[in-house]
Design an enzyme around this catalytic site. Sequence first.
Site, PDB file in Angstrom:
ATOM      1  N   GLY A 101       0.823  -1.203   0.000  1.00  0.00           N
ATOM      2  CA  GLY A 101       0.000   0.000   0.000  1.00  0.00           C
ATOM      3  C   GLY A 101       0.857   1.253   0.000  1.00  0.00           C
ATOM      4  O   GLY A 101       1.865   1.328   0.706  1.00  0.00           O
TER       5      GLY A 101
ATOM      6  N   ARG B 172      19.832  10.621  -3.263  1.00  0.00           N
ATOM      7  CA  ARG B 172      20.842  11.674  -3.114  1.00  0.00           C
ATOM      8  C   ARG B 172      21.958  11.301  -2.149  1.00  0.00           C
ATOM      9  O   ARG B 172      23.120  11.676  -2.359  1.00  0.00           O
ATOM     10  CB  ARG B 172      20.148  12.984  -2.716  1.00  0.00           C
TER      11      ARG B 172
ATOM     12  N   ARG C 295       0.700  -5.376  -6.744  1.00  0.00           N
ATOM     13  CA  ARG C 295       0.753  -6.732  -6.201  1.00  0.00           C
ATOM     14  C   ARG C 295       1.437  -7.644  -7.215  1.00  0.00           C
ATOM     15  O   ARG C 295       1.383  -7.402  -8.408  1.00  0.00           O
ATOM     16  CB  ARG C 295      -0.658  -7.248  -5.898  1.00  0.00           C
TER      17      ARG C 295
ATOM     18  N   GLY D 251       5.141  -2.307   3.881  1.00  0.00           N
ATOM     19  CA  GLY D 251       4.602  -2.899   5.097  1.00  0.00           C
ATOM     20  C   GLY D 251       5.074  -4.321   5.318  1.00  0.00           C
ATOM     21  O   GLY D 251       6.081  -4.754   4.749  1.00  0.00           O
ATOM     22  N   ASP D 252       4.314  -5.066   6.131  1.00  0.00           N
ATOM     23  CA  ASP D 252       4.781  -6.397   6.515  1.00  0.00           C
ATOM     24  C   ASP D 252       4.907  -7.360   5.340  1.00  0.00           C
ATOM     25  O   ASP D 252       5.861  -8.143   5.265  1.00  0.00           O
ATOM     26  CB  ASP D 252       3.872  -6.995   7.594  1.00  0.00           C
ATOM     27  N   GLY D 253       3.982  -7.300   4.379  1.00  0.00           N
ATOM     28  CA  GLY D 253       4.088  -8.171   3.216  1.00  0.00           C
ATOM     29  C   GLY D 253       5.294  -7.841   2.367  1.00  0.00           C
ATOM     30  O   GLY D 253       6.004  -8.740   1.887  1.00  0.00           O
TER      31      GLY D 253
ATOM     32  N   THR E 191       4.029   2.258   5.930  1.00  0.00           N
ATOM     33  CA  THR E 191       2.624   1.872   5.965  1.00  0.00           C
ATOM     34  C   THR E 191       1.881   2.805   6.907  1.00  0.00           C
ATOM     35  O   THR E 191       2.402   3.156   7.976  1.00  0.00           O
ATOM     36  CB  THR E 191       2.433   0.418   6.437  1.00  0.00           C
ATOM     37  N   ILE E 192       0.664   3.181   6.531  1.00  0.00           N
ATOM     38  CA  ILE E 192      -0.116   4.065   7.409  1.00  0.00           C
ATOM     39  C   ILE E 192      -0.594   3.328   8.648  1.00  0.00           C
ATOM     40  O   ILE E 192      -0.985   3.961   9.638  1.00  0.00           O
ATOM     41  CB  ILE E 192      -1.319   4.681   6.674  1.00  0.00           C
ATOM     42  N   ASP E 193      -0.567   1.990   8.637  1.00  0.00           N
ATOM     43  CA  ASP E 193      -1.126   1.212   9.745  1.00  0.00           C
ATOM     44  C   ASP E 193      -0.276   1.218  11.010  1.00  0.00           C
ATOM     45  O   ASP E 193      -0.766   0.858  12.084  1.00  0.00           O
ATOM     46  CB  ASP E 193      -1.347  -0.245   9.306  1.00  0.00           C
TER      47      ASP E 193
ATOM     48  N   ASP F 255       1.934  -0.800  12.020  1.00  0.00           N
ATOM     49  CA  ASP F 255       1.862  -2.127  12.629  1.00  0.00           C
ATOM     50  C   ASP F 255       3.140  -2.950  12.461  1.00  0.00           C
ATOM     51  O   ASP F 255       3.107  -4.177  12.587  1.00  0.00           O
ATOM     52  CB  ASP F 255       0.678  -2.901  12.054  1.00  0.00           C
TER      53      ASP F 255
ATOM     54  N   ARG G  50     -17.349  17.108  14.104  1.00  0.00           N
ATOM     55  CA  ARG G  50     -17.830  17.670  15.366  1.00  0.00           C
ATOM     56  C   ARG G  50     -18.801  18.824  15.123  1.00  0.00           C
ATOM     57  O   ARG G  50     -19.788  18.988  15.852  1.00  0.00           O
ATOM     58  CB  ARG G  50     -16.656  18.178  16.205  1.00  0.00           C
TER      59      ARG G  50
ATOM     60  N   ARG H 254      -7.593  -2.887   9.322  1.00  0.00           N
ATOM     61  CA  ARG H 254      -8.225  -4.201   9.288  1.00  0.00           C
ATOM     62  C   ARG H 254      -7.705  -5.087  10.418  1.00  0.00           C
ATOM     63  O   ARG H 254      -8.459  -5.826  11.044  1.00  0.00           O
ATOM     64  CB  ARG H 254      -7.976  -4.854   7.928  1.00  0.00           C
TER      65      ARG H 254
ATOM     66  N   LYS I 253     -24.493  16.938  24.159  1.00  0.00           N
ATOM     67  CA  LYS I 253     -25.264  17.158  22.943  1.00  0.00           C
ATOM     68  C   LYS I 253     -24.989  16.136  21.843  1.00  0.00           C
ATOM     69  O   LYS I 253     -25.866  15.829  21.040  1.00  0.00           O
ATOM     70  CB  LYS I 253     -24.982  18.563  22.396  1.00  0.00           C
TER      71      LYS I 253
ATOM     72  N   GLU J 104     -11.803  -0.347  10.935  1.00  0.00           N
ATOM     73  CA  GLU J 104     -12.576  -1.269  10.095  1.00  0.00           C
ATOM     74  C   GLU J 104     -12.512  -2.706  10.592  1.00  0.00           C
ATOM     75  O   GLU J 104     -13.450  -3.486  10.419  1.00  0.00           O
ATOM     76  CB  GLU J 104     -12.110  -1.182   8.638  1.00  0.00           C
TER      77      GLU J 104
END
Length: 319
Positions: free
Chosen positions: A12, A26, A73, A103-105, A126-128, A130, A155, A172, A215, A223
């Site tokens: 990703g 560089r 992929r 990432g991990d993969g 990776t944004i996760d 993890d 909000r 996930r 309120k 997810e």
Amino acid sequence: MLKRIAIMTSGGDCPGMNAAIRSAVRVALHEGMEVWGIYNGYAGMTNDEMEQLTSRSVGDIIQRGGTVLGTARCEEFKTPEGRQKALDNLRRHGIEGVIVIGGDGSLSGAKLLADMGMAVVGLPGTIDNDIWGTDYTIGFDTAVNTVLDAINKLRDTASAHRRVILLEVMGRNSGWIALASGLAGGAEHILIPEMKIDLDDICQQLIQSRDSGKKYSIIVVAEGAGSAAAIGEKIAKETGAETRVSVLGHIQRGGSPSAFDRILASMLAERAVLALSQGLSNIMFGYKTGLIVNVDLGDAISYKKGIDPTMFRLATLLS
């Protein structure tokens, strides 16, 4: 010292990958090394989609999200024959070492390549957030700030209509994005796959909050913790509150990287190049307690990084 190295991004995409590419190219050129770019991840490696990069090749990219090298992929690389084909392509171009950002993969693929004799250094992209062995991965900070911006906007409308709004974010198998953004955004509830969810208890808390004069409420849902739509339906049924669901989706992957991600990516990439120049391989560089550290690549992909329980406890306390 290695004379020719390559760099690739895989899995990703995430903000900061371009900053890492720029830094690696560089720094390598400064060290007297030739640098090649591998396009479209392991697919490009197996299909021989590579070309030499110059300092100008990576100009004007530090502020861009995504990756100029592309990512894809590749089922073929998962086979021994595919990996041998990729290795043969690298060697035909005289490439002696590879920096893999992903990432991990992607790092698992890097480990396989290293075991075949290629010098490989991994960077966690990776944004996760993890990946074991690093406090922060490239792209995580930007993704969290993207979610935080959404929370701030939600909000306004939640308060105006006295609603319960559920924001579904990526994660996930990891709740790091939900946890960090929920804590920073003051969410009333944060639902992540690592923690058991008691919806009946959450509904009771929402009723009590409403009865005490609150309120509106914001609930951040990773997810992997469940469908925000389904959770929202139950909350509406059990509490009588007007609920709305917002699924942030792939917008979390994009955008100009934050200052933190640009600096982190640049520093990690520098260390990766210097490690290859010194003949090191089979390692990943990460960021721990303010320091750049290296960890065994096998450990990085074998161990699971968990959620910080103290952060989750604090988020619960402050809600």
